[in-house]
Structure formats: structure tokens, C-alpha cells
Design a protein around this motif. Sequence first.
Motif, mmCIF file in Angstrom:
data_model
loop_
_atom_site.group_PDB
_atom_site.id
_atom_site.type_symbol
_atom_site.label_atom_id
_atom_site.label_comp_id
_atom_site.label_asym_id
_atom_site.label_seq_id
_atom_site.Cartn_x
_atom_site.Cartn_y
_atom_site.Cartn_z
ATOM 1 N N SER A 171 0.844 -1.203 0.000
ATOM 2 C CA SER A 171 0.000 0.000 0.000
ATOM 3 C C SER A 171 0.883 1.258 0.000
ATOM 4 O O SER A 171 2.022 1.242 0.459
ATOM 5 C CB SER A 171 -0.872 -0.044 1.259
ATOM 6 O OG SER A 171 -1.254 1.241 1.623
ATOM 7 N N LYS A 173 -0.161 3.930 1.536
ATOM 8 C CA LYS A 173 -0.650 4.670 2.717
ATOM 9 C C LYS A 173 0.517 5.149 3.591
ATOM 10 O O LYS A 173 1.426 4.368 3.898
ATOM 11 C CB LYS A 173 -1.582 3.770 3.520
ATOM 12 C CG LYS A 173 -2.452 4.518 4.436
ATOM 13 C CD LYS A 173 -3.587 3.647 4.930
ATOM 14 C CE LYS A 173 -4.448 4.534 5.739
ATOM 15 N NZ LYS A 173 -5.020 4.429 6.747
ATOM 16 N N GLY A 197 -4.076 7.935 0.721
ATOM 17 C CA GLY A 197 -3.653 8.235 2.099
ATOM 18 C C GLY A 197 -2.181 8.599 2.194
ATOM 19 O O GLY A 197 -1.518 8.313 3.195
#
Length: 352
Positions: A171, A173, A197
Motif C-alpha cells: 500500500s 498509505k 492516504g
Amino acid sequence: MVFEMLAKRDKSHEQVIFCSNSETGLKGIIAIHSTALGPSLGGCRMYPYSTEKHALDDVLRLSEAMSYKAALAGLPLGGGKSVIIADPEKDKTPELLWSFGVHIESLKGRYIVAKDMGIVTEDLQYIGDQSSYVVGRPVQRGGLGDPSRSTAKGVYYGIKSAVKWKLKKDSLKGLRLILQGLGGVGSNLLELLSNEGMEIFVQDIKTSVIDEIKSRFPKVKVISEDEVFTTECDIFSPCSVGAIINETSLKTMSCSIVAGGANNQLSHTSIGKKLLDKHILYIPDFIINSGGLIYVSSYMSPKKSNEWIENKIQGISQTINKVCELSQVENVDTAQMALILAREKIKRSYLS
Ligand code: NAD
């Protein structure tokens, strides 16, 4: 001067054409690097180059990269590019674009023109009034339109692959990314990244562009040109001019990954080794930014579906993984590895 410049390059160009028209003020150069895999295709860049040498150097480097881009994207295309020495804000006229179109047409398809910095789809319509070897005219006129979204998509997939390879993360993020250049590619990339994010820093030389981006993406943090190379981040994504990674910027750069859409990001291929020595993973520009070329190539017979385009753009990740793996095995930097693979592919086609 031209032959000296050509001789200094690893692989010489097939053809370099100087175009001028005193009535329209056209001063342009078309460079065809290779037609080994197919007709050369590449964008036209309009830029107020300070010298003709600068323009020639740019078009030679850009057209060579197009050959490698097409080869590693598995497209039946060669490498070409063109530049017009002019300021797109002040000097662009229909007459100038028409006179450039006449030169494109004279090459009878050895070079197919698309858009690059300083050129928009409407400009291609003017060039296309004089030549059929134009791709990416406005959608309203039945053309393919701007390929920037597809380029950005490829960069987005490329960033994800790089993060997985280098940072072992599935990810994005929480990662910090610096995005330089918020034009066609940069703004589309920002849109794709905006829901991941991440902490995103942006920079562009045009305040109007920054203002628009700030209103669309209020969470991004704006930084200055100097701060681009002094701000710590996980990913640096150059999406504006070339040669942005050079001896000077290298000294202060502090990131784990360089993955962006700009063409010719390294001022010289030797910079690839220096990035490796600094433990920075460089994703070769002509691989990660090939989404736009994939998109514009879809018009070629037989015409390709949207599904074909999407699969091919997603395939950029596999090419990136292959280059990362081989560069580790062979202990060469990724820029060098990508060049080796692309040149090998072109050489094989000359022999077959
Ligand atoms: P663009 O002209 O739409 O946008 C370029 C942006 O960069 C502009 O907002 C401009 O203000 C900004 N800029 C110029 N100089 C800058 C600098 N020194 N620092 C920060 N920002 C600066 O161009 P684009 O189509 O988005 O292309 C961007 C890069 O990606 C170019 O290198 C181009 O060759 C490459 N590229 C584009 C495509 C495509 O599909 N458009 C495909 C492959 C590669």
C-alpha cells in the motif's frame, strides 16, 4: 555541429530534418532515431530553447528514448520526436502549426507526430490540416485526444510496483511523495494518488497551475523548486522537464524511489549508477511513462479495444519488475539494464 553531436551518441539517428519557414517563423527539428520496429512515433515539444544546440540535443535524446519506449512496451513502432523552437504562450499561431504540418507530411509516415510539452490536442488539429500522420487530435473531432491520463496511469502502476520492490509494501498509505510538474501527466497522477492516504508535496513553476491544484486538492502541500531536492520523501515523481536528476540535485536528494512521467530524467546515463550507490531505486522513465504511447498506438490497424489498452498499461509493472530483478542479478543500475534490454530488442529486429 550536427554530425559531431550524432557521432557522440551510442547509436546514431536514421534521419534529422531541420524545418523552417520565414513567413510563419517556424524553426523546428524532427529526429527519427529508428524505424526498425515500425514507423517512428513521438510527440512534438514547443519550447523557447535558448540555443539551437539545446533544441537539437533535446530532440536527439527524446527521439532515442522513444525507440526504447516502444521496444520495451512491445509496440510495432520506432522512435521519433520533434521540437519547435518557440514560446507556446506567445509564438503559437495556426500558420506556424500548418507550416510544420507540411514538413511532417513530406516524410510520408516515417514520422507520426503526437503531443508533448507546449502542444495541446487542438494544435494537433492544425498540424493535421496539412498531414495525415498525426495522432491525438481532439476527441470532439474524432481524434484520440490527450494521452496524458494513460501516461499517468502507467506512472501510478509503476509507483506501486516500485514501492513493493523497494519498500516491501503493498500500500502507498502513509508514504511521502514529491510531485514536480502539474500539467497533463502530473495533475492526472495526483488525481490517481489522492485517495491513497499519502502525504503529497507539489511544485510547479506556474502559480496559476498551483492555484488550480490547491483548489482541487486542498490537502497537498506546496513547496518551492529548491525544496524539491531538500525535502525528505519516500518517492520523488518528476513530471516536468528533463535532466532534473543531475550532479547538483543528486547531492541533496533524499528519497528511496524516483518514479515519474518526465522524459529523460537523468542528465546522463551515468547518473543511474550514482542513484544506485545512494540506494535510490530509479524506475527508468521510458518504461514507466509508456502509457501514453500505448494509448496512441491503439489507433493502428487493427484498432485496439479499451481492454487491450488497460492490460498493456498494467503490463508496465511486469516490465519494471523484470528490470529490477535483472539489475540486481547482473549488478547494474536500472537505467543501464533498461537500455541493454531495449537495444537488444531493436538489434534483434534488424537481424531478423
Ligand atoms: P505539460 O506541458 O502538460 O505540463 C508540464 C508542467 O510542468 C506544466 O504545468 C509546467 O508549468 C511545469 N513545469 C515546467 N518546467 C518546470 C520546472 N522547472 N519545475 C516545475 N514544473 C515545471 O506536459 P505533460 O504532458 O504533463 O508532460 C510532462 C512530462 O512528461 C514531459 O517531460 C513529457 O515529455 C513527459 N511525457 C508526457 C507524456 C504525455 O502523455 N503527456 C507521455 C510521456 C512523457
